[in-house]
Design a protein around this motif. Structure first.
Motif, short mmCIF file in Angstrom:
data_model
loop_
_atom_site.label_atom_id
_atom_site.label_comp_id
_atom_site.label_asym_id
_atom_site.label_seq_id
_atom_site.Cartn_x
_atom_site.Cartn_y
_atom_site.Cartn_z
N VAL A 1 37.22 -82.41 -21.73
CA VAL A 1 37.76 -83.28 -22.77
C VAL A 1 38.66 -84.36 -22.17
N VAL A 2 39.56 -83.97 -21.28
CA VAL A 2 40.52 -84.93 -20.71
C VAL A 2 41.12 -84.34 -19.45
N THR A 3 41.52 -85.23 -18.54
CA THR A 3 42.23 -84.83 -17.33
C THR A 3 43.70 -85.21 -17.48
N VAL A 4 44.57 -84.28 -17.13
CA VAL A 4 46.01 -84.43 -17.34
C VAL A 4 46.72 -84.49 -15.99
N ALA A 5 47.63 -85.45 -15.82
CA ALA A 5 48.48 -85.49 -14.63
C ALA A 5 49.69 -84.59 -14.85
N LYS A 6 49.96 -83.71 -13.90
CA LYS A 6 51.02 -82.73 -14.06
C LYS A 6 52.19 -83.07 -13.13
N HIS A 7 53.39 -82.82 -13.63
CA HIS A 7 54.61 -82.95 -12.83
C HIS A 7 55.17 -81.56 -12.62
N VAL A 8 55.45 -81.22 -11.37
CA VAL A 8 55.90 -79.88 -11.03
C VAL A 8 57.23 -79.98 -10.30
N GLY A 9 58.15 -79.07 -10.64
CA GLY A 9 59.46 -79.07 -10.01
C GLY A 9 59.40 -78.71 -8.54
N ALA A 10 60.53 -78.86 -7.88
CA ALA A 10 60.60 -78.64 -6.44
C ALA A 10 60.42 -77.16 -6.11
N PRO A 11 59.83 -76.87 -4.94
CA PRO A 11 59.74 -75.48 -4.49
C PRO A 11 61.16 -74.91 -4.32
N PRO A 12 61.32 -73.58 -4.32
CA PRO A 12 60.23 -72.59 -4.20
C PRO A 12 59.55 -72.24 -5.51
N ALA A 13 60.14 -72.57 -6.66
CA ALA A 13 59.48 -72.32 -7.94
C ALA A 13 58.53 -73.48 -8.23
N PHE A 14 57.58 -73.26 -9.11
CA PHE A 14 56.60 -74.28 -9.46
C PHE A 14 56.63 -74.49 -10.97
N VAL A 15 57.78 -74.87 -11.47
CA VAL A 15 57.96 -75.05 -12.91
C VAL A 15 57.37 -76.40 -13.32
N GLU A 16 56.52 -76.39 -14.34
CA GLU A 16 55.95 -77.64 -14.82
C GLU A 16 57.02 -78.42 -15.58
N THR A 17 57.27 -79.64 -15.15
CA THR A 17 58.34 -80.45 -15.74
C THR A 17 57.82 -81.62 -16.56
N GLY A 18 56.51 -81.81 -16.62
CA GLY A 18 55.98 -82.90 -17.44
C GLY A 18 54.48 -83.05 -17.30
N HIS A 19 53.90 -83.81 -18.22
CA HIS A 19 52.46 -84.08 -18.22
C HIS A 19 52.24 -85.50 -18.73
N ASP A 20 51.17 -86.14 -18.23
CA ASP A 20 50.75 -87.45 -18.71
C ASP A 20 49.28 -87.37 -19.10
N VAL A 21 48.96 -87.88 -20.29
CA VAL A 21 47.58 -87.88 -20.81
C VAL A 21 47.20 -89.31 -21.19
N PRO A 22 46.08 -89.83 -20.64
CA PRO A 22 45.23 -89.21 -19.64
C PRO A 22 45.73 -89.49 -18.23
N ALA A 23 45.29 -88.67 -17.26
CA ALA A 23 45.55 -88.98 -15.86
C ALA A 23 44.66 -90.14 -15.44
N VAL A 24 45.12 -90.87 -14.44
CA VAL A 24 44.32 -92.01 -13.98
C VAL A 24 44.12 -91.95 -12.46
N PRO A 25 43.49 -90.89 -11.97
CA PRO A 25 43.19 -90.85 -10.53
C PRO A 25 42.07 -91.82 -10.18
N ALA A 26 41.87 -92.03 -8.89
CA ALA A 26 40.74 -92.86 -8.45
C ALA A 26 39.44 -92.28 -8.98
N ALA A 27 38.44 -93.13 -9.13
CA ALA A 27 37.18 -92.71 -9.75
C ALA A 27 36.57 -91.50 -9.06
N ALA A 28 36.56 -91.50 -7.73
CA ALA A 28 35.96 -90.39 -7.00
C ALA A 28 36.75 -89.10 -7.23
N ASP A 29 38.09 -89.21 -7.25
CA ASP A 29 38.92 -88.04 -7.51
C ASP A 29 38.74 -87.54 -8.93
#
Length: 419
Positions: free
Chosen positions: A215-243
């Motif tokens: 349906v859609v690809t979402v860009a995710k924002h993740v907090g700094a290690p050592p934890a991997f807490v999701e801190t945000g999302h952007d819809v839609p993601a806009v990666p390069a076409a091949a990616d």
């Protein structure tokens, strides 16, 4: 009463649980919550949701409760908005001859060790991994791999128990803690195994899949290690076409390999030197309010689609006219120990930023807070909508920094306990 029933086995405590019930009512079905403790979900009482108290971990008791309901009204579907109970709901739906995913496929998917092996055997790109049932095995796997590794439980949700371990000492400590746990935060038994996996540093995305359709690809924002807490999302993601193509291909391939392909699946991936590696597949709708972002950005109601699928109704995933085009969310987390100050002023400042459609802090003034270890450490959110992902992301970042974050005040030193 002739209204058909849509049964919900437990619920998620935040996000879409309430929306599932609302969508059922909008479609003319009566939502019924089956729960060991309905008070866990405040919306149930607030919305006057019909509830049945039953031990949802006891299959016989749950089936008996369902049969009693079926004796009085037609049951049209069984769902769960909680990952922990999706397989249980699928089992009940199958016994009733109703739509749903394969319960066996869901159970296999929820065990990350089984999931990883299945994906690797099917040729889906995944990180290097090893499964350990003892601390020594986890340490040996980390030594063999070399460098930092991620250690996580084989079952879980919301980044619970996921941690970057930089050396074998940290691996031993974290693995020991995970392996000592016999139940999860819901009180359900957990496997005594952990996953030791390659630490990937490329950008993170999710692909929201429905059936076998991305349906859609979402860009995710993740907090700094050592934890991997999701801190945000952007819809839609806009990666390069091949990616973008690689992300969708890996996600859909993973869903098919796992035998899912019914309803929603949330696939998390990282780009690693151009390769879209699947971190995990969740046999449910995304959390983190991603369905709300998709609704605002694209006009596609994923919650409604899941409810319609559960009721055996046709599903339309076509973008709706008039949708904003893009939407973002940012979660407030504390970088250090702090105290919440004037939350009303912080929310008002966030809402004053152009593009903001929702802002909320979850805790009251005077609450002491610390750095987030998982999703439970998120303190609030701001949601924005805009014509482009860049526009919505910029508004969300601004509203977080100059709005919600102003509620965080330096924490005074804790008083020493009297001797």
């Amino acid at each position: 009463m002739n209204t058909s029933l849509l049964l919900f086995v437990e619920s998620n405590t935040t996000g879409t649980g309430r929306q599932f019930a609302q969508r059922a009512r909008a479609l003319g079905a009566e939502p019924v919550l089956l729960s060991a403790d309905p008070g866990r979900y405040p919306y149930a009482a607030e919305d006057e949701l019909r509830t049945v108290v039953v031990d949802t971990a006891d299959g016989d008791a749950l089936w008996a409760a369902v049969q009693r309901l079926a004796a009085g009204q037609r049951i049209a579907g069984v769902l769960s908005s909680s990952e922990y109970y999706v397989a249980t709901a699928a089992d009940l739906a199958a016994r009733l001859g109703l739509p749903g995913p394969s319960a066996d496929a869901v159970r296999a998917c929820r065990d990350k060790s089984v999931q990883r092996r299945t994906l690797a055997e099917a040729g889906v790109p995944v990180p290097w991994f090893s499964v350990a049932g003892e601390v020594a095995e986890a340490v040996a796997a980390a030594q063999w791999r070399g460098g930092p590794v991620v250690v996580k439980p084989v079952q879980g949700s919301g980044s619970l128990g996921v941690r970057l371990c930089r050396d074998t000492g940290e691996v031993a400590v974290h693995a020991r803690g995970l392996l000592a746990a016999t139940v999860n935060e819901r009180g359900l038994s957990t496997p005594s195994r952990v996953l030791v996996e390659q630490y990937l540093t490329g950008p993170e995305f999710s692909v929201e899949v429905f059936g076998e359709h991305a349906v859609v690809t979402v860009a995710k924002h993740v907090g700094a290690p050592p934890a991997f807490v999701e801190t945000g999302h952007d819809v839609p993601a806009v990666p390069a076409a091949a990616d973008a193509a690689a992300l969708v291909d890996s996600a859909v391939h993973a869903v098919k390999a796992l035998g899912l392909g019914w309803g929603a699946a949330h696939v998390e991936l990282r780009l690693d030197a151009g390769v879209a590696r699947v971190i995990e597949v969740n046999p449910r709708l995304a959390g983190g309010m991603i369905p709300e972002l998709v609704r605002r950005a694209r006009g596609v109601d994923l919650v409604g689609a899941q409810v319609r699928a559960g009721l055996g109704l046709p599903v339309d995933l076509t973008d709706a006219a008039g949708a904003a085009g893009a939407a973002s969310i940012r979660f407030l987390t504390a970088g250090a120990d702090a105290v919440l100050g004037d939350t009303d002023a912080a929310e008002a400042a966030a809402r004053a930023v152009p593009g903001v459609v929702d802002a909320a802090l979850y805790r009251t003034p005077g609450t002491r807070v610390g750095p987030a270890e998982d999703f439970r450490g998120r303190l609030g959110h701001v949601i924005t909508a805009g014509a482009t992902p860049r526009e919505s992301a910029r508004a969300a970042d601004t509203a977080l920094s100059f709005g919600l974050a102003t509620a965080l005040e330096h924490a005074p030193a804790r008083e020493a306990m009297p001797v």
